[in-house]
Design an enzyme around this catalytic site. Structure first.
Site, PDB file in Angstrom:
ATOM      1  N   ASN A   9      -2.228  -2.073   0.980  1.00 19.92           N
ATOM      2  CA  ASN A   9      -1.127  -3.078   0.810  1.00 19.92           C
ATOM      3  C   ASN A   9      -1.649  -4.267   1.371  1.00 19.92           C
ATOM      4  O   ASN A   9      -1.962  -4.566   2.443  1.00 19.92           O
ATOM      5  CB  ASN A   9      -0.030  -2.279   1.805  1.00 19.92           C
ATOM      6  CG  ASN A   9       1.162  -3.609   2.288  1.00 19.92           C
ATOM      7  OD1 ASN A   9       1.132  -4.602   1.494  1.00 19.92           O
ATOM      8  ND2 ASN A   9       1.991  -3.075   3.186  1.00 19.92           N
ATOM      9  N   LYS A  11      -0.239  -7.102   1.958  1.00 20.48           N
ATOM     10  CA  LYS A  11       0.855  -7.864   2.927  1.00 20.48           C
ATOM     11  C   LYS A  11       0.814  -9.316   2.304  1.00 20.48           C
ATOM     12  O   LYS A  11       0.275  -9.677   1.358  1.00 20.48           O
ATOM     13  CB  LYS A  11       0.463  -7.648   4.401  1.00 20.48           C
ATOM     14  CG  LYS A  11       0.278  -6.230   4.531  1.00 20.48           C
ATOM     15  CD  LYS A  11       0.430  -5.850   6.070  1.00 20.48           C
ATOM     16  CE  LYS A  11       0.434  -4.354   6.469  1.00 20.48           C
ATOM     17  NZ  LYS A  11       0.792  -3.956   7.679  1.00 20.48           N
ATOM     18  N   HIS A  94       9.117  -0.906   4.216  1.00 21.22           N
ATOM     19  CA  HIS A  94       7.889  -1.117   5.186  1.00 21.22           C
ATOM     20  C   HIS A  94       8.686  -1.485   6.553  1.00 21.22           C
ATOM     21  O   HIS A  94       9.393  -2.460   6.408  1.00 21.22           O
ATOM     22  CB  HIS A  94       6.957  -2.163   4.558  1.00 21.22           C
ATOM     23  CG  HIS A  94       5.603  -2.187   5.528  1.00 21.22           C
ATOM     24  ND1 HIS A  94       5.554  -2.729   6.454  1.00 21.22           N
ATOM     25  CD2 HIS A  94       4.399  -1.571   5.367  1.00 21.22           C
ATOM     26  CE1 HIS A  94       4.317  -2.626   7.176  1.00 21.22           C
ATOM     27  NE2 HIS A  94       3.707  -1.851   6.199  1.00 21.22           N
ATOM     28  N   GLU A  96       7.609  -3.628   8.439  1.00 23.09           N
ATOM     29  CA  GLU A  96       7.759  -5.261   8.575  1.00 23.09           C
ATOM     30  C   GLU A  96       8.835  -5.677   8.047  1.00 23.09           C
ATOM     31  O   GLU A  96       9.540  -6.578   8.511  1.00 23.09           O
ATOM     32  CB  GLU A  96       6.324  -5.809   8.008  1.00 23.09           C
ATOM     33  CG  GLU A  96       5.326  -5.533   8.992  1.00 23.09           C
ATOM     34  CD  GLU A  96       3.787  -5.434   8.279  1.00 23.09           C
ATOM     35  OE1 GLU A  96       3.831  -5.720   7.240  1.00 23.09           O
ATOM     36  OE2 GLU A  96       2.931  -4.736   8.915  1.00 23.09           O
ATOM     37  N   GLU A 164       4.137   5.675   8.385  1.00 25.83           N
ATOM     38  CA  GLU A 164       3.630   4.447   9.305  1.00 25.83           C
ATOM     39  C   GLU A 164       4.301   4.325  10.524  1.00 25.83           C
ATOM     40  O   GLU A 164       5.147   3.752  10.788  1.00 25.83           O
ATOM     41  CB  GLU A 164       3.537   3.425   8.431  1.00 25.83           C
ATOM     42  CG  GLU A 164       2.998   3.492   7.026  1.00 25.83           C
ATOM     43  CD  GLU A 164       2.565   2.061   6.429  1.00 25.83           C
ATOM     44  OE1 GLU A 164       1.514   2.105   6.094  1.00 25.83           O
ATOM     45  OE2 GLU A 164       3.321   1.403   6.323  1.00 25.83           O
ATOM     46  N   GLY A 170      -1.583  -2.359  12.073  1.00 28.46           N
ATOM     47  CA  GLY A 170      -2.188  -3.579  12.615  1.00 28.46           C
ATOM     48  C   GLY A 170      -2.588  -3.618  13.947  1.00 28.46           C
ATOM     49  O   GLY A 170      -3.002  -4.937  14.626  1.00 28.46           O
ATOM     50  N   SER A 210      -3.637   1.509  10.961  1.00 23.78           N
ATOM     51  CA  SER A 210      -4.942   1.204  11.232  1.00 23.78           C
ATOM     52  C   SER A 210      -6.183   2.231  10.536  1.00 23.78           C
ATOM     53  O   SER A 210      -6.879   2.732  11.182  1.00 23.78           O
ATOM     54  CB  SER A 210      -5.247   1.278  12.939  1.00 23.78           C
ATOM     55  OG  SER A 210      -4.255   0.170  13.320  1.00 23.78           O
ATOM     56  N   GLY A 231      -3.608  -1.221   5.204  1.00 22.60           N
ATOM     57  CA  GLY A 231      -3.274  -2.833   5.427  1.00 22.60           C
ATOM     58  C   GLY A 231      -4.737  -3.357   5.315  1.00 22.60           C
ATOM     59  O   GLY A 231      -5.396  -3.609   4.207  1.00 22.60           O
TER      60      GLY A 231
END
Ligand code: 13P
Length: 252
Positions: A9, A11, A94, A96, A164, A170, A210, A231
């Site tokens: 991903n 992003k 997701h 986010e 996730e 992150g 991560s 990510g």
């Protein structure tokens, strides 16, 4: 029996030319790695260019989000029909999107339904926040997100789930393999309750948060974990290639 999957991903990173450069760096080697589904999810505007470069290869293309309506006056949005022409998968829900763009369980459900309707394979993301984790509410939150996302869905064919935990995304603080395996086991038990054991055994459930080349084996060696949604580490070709290679070797 479940084919492992590693999905990158990207992003909101890479311009079109950077996306092209990144995929050029790894496409030949990635193409050669067998026994595994390899997916790259660049930003919308790079889907076409990346799609051209991986055409005819074993690398699959995914989008990072979509709207649930198929067409109409929704300025700025991207529809499932537009994506279906370009790619095979789409990340939905997701954290986010939930956190910064107020996506509710109902919206996520509508997106999953819309993706399946046009033959796109959703990578449905679920996971608890740090405060929920610390309050011992992981099982409740993850179960609630899963069940609300799947309302009205009778056929799970093509669906991939990504667990996730938000606190691991992150942050450099990945979950432990045991924790991820246990939570993914819980997700699978929920699927079994909803759809029967046989179908639940067929759904691929990834871990995300991560993941790096250094910790890949910790997750991939677990019985319930079918791969990873990556990510930051998917933006470095050597790192992503190593994650894919290790997964293919451990699970192949
Ligand atoms: P990181 O691997 O950067 O933690 O991101 C995980 C993720 O959100 C993938 O969708």
């Amino acid at each position: 029996m479940r084919v492992p999957m590693i999905a990158g991903n990207w992003k909101m990173n890479t311009t079109v030319s950077q996306a092209v450069a990144l995929v050029n760096e790894m496409r030949h080697e990635l193409n050669e790695i067998g026994n595994i589904d390899k997916v790259v999810c660049p930003p919308f505007i790079s889907l076409s260019a990346v799609g051209e470069l991986i055409k005819g290869s074993s690398i699959k293309l995914g989008a990072q989000d979509m709207y649930f309506e198929e067409r109409g006056a929704y300025t700025g949005e991207i529809s499932p029909l537009m994506l279906a022409e370009l790619c095979e998968l789409v990340i939905i829900g997701h954290s986010e999107r939930r956190q910064y763009f107020n996506e509710t369980g109902e919206i996520v459900n509508r997106k999953v339904l819309a993706a399946l309707r046009v033959g796109l394979k959703p990578i449905l993301c679920i996971g608890e926040r740090l405060d929920e984790n610390e309050a011992g509410r992981t099982a409740e939150v993850v179960t609630g997100q899963l069940r609300s996302s799947l309302v009205g869905i009778s056929d799970l064919n093509g669906l991939v789930i990504a667990y996730e935990p938000v606190w691991a995304i992150g942050t450099g603080k990945a979950a432990t393999g045991d924790w991820a395996n246990e939570t993914i086991g819980l997700i699978r038990r929920n699927l079994a309750e909803l759809y029967g054991k046989e179908i639940a055994q067929r759904v691929r459930i990834l871990y995300g948060g991560s993941v790096t080349a250094a910790n890949t084996s910790e997750f991939i060696s677990q019985s319930e974990i079918d791969g990873a949604l990556v990510g930051g580490a998917s933006l470095k070709s050597s790192e992503f290639l190593s994650i894919v290679k290790q997964t293919s070797e451990i699970r192949g």
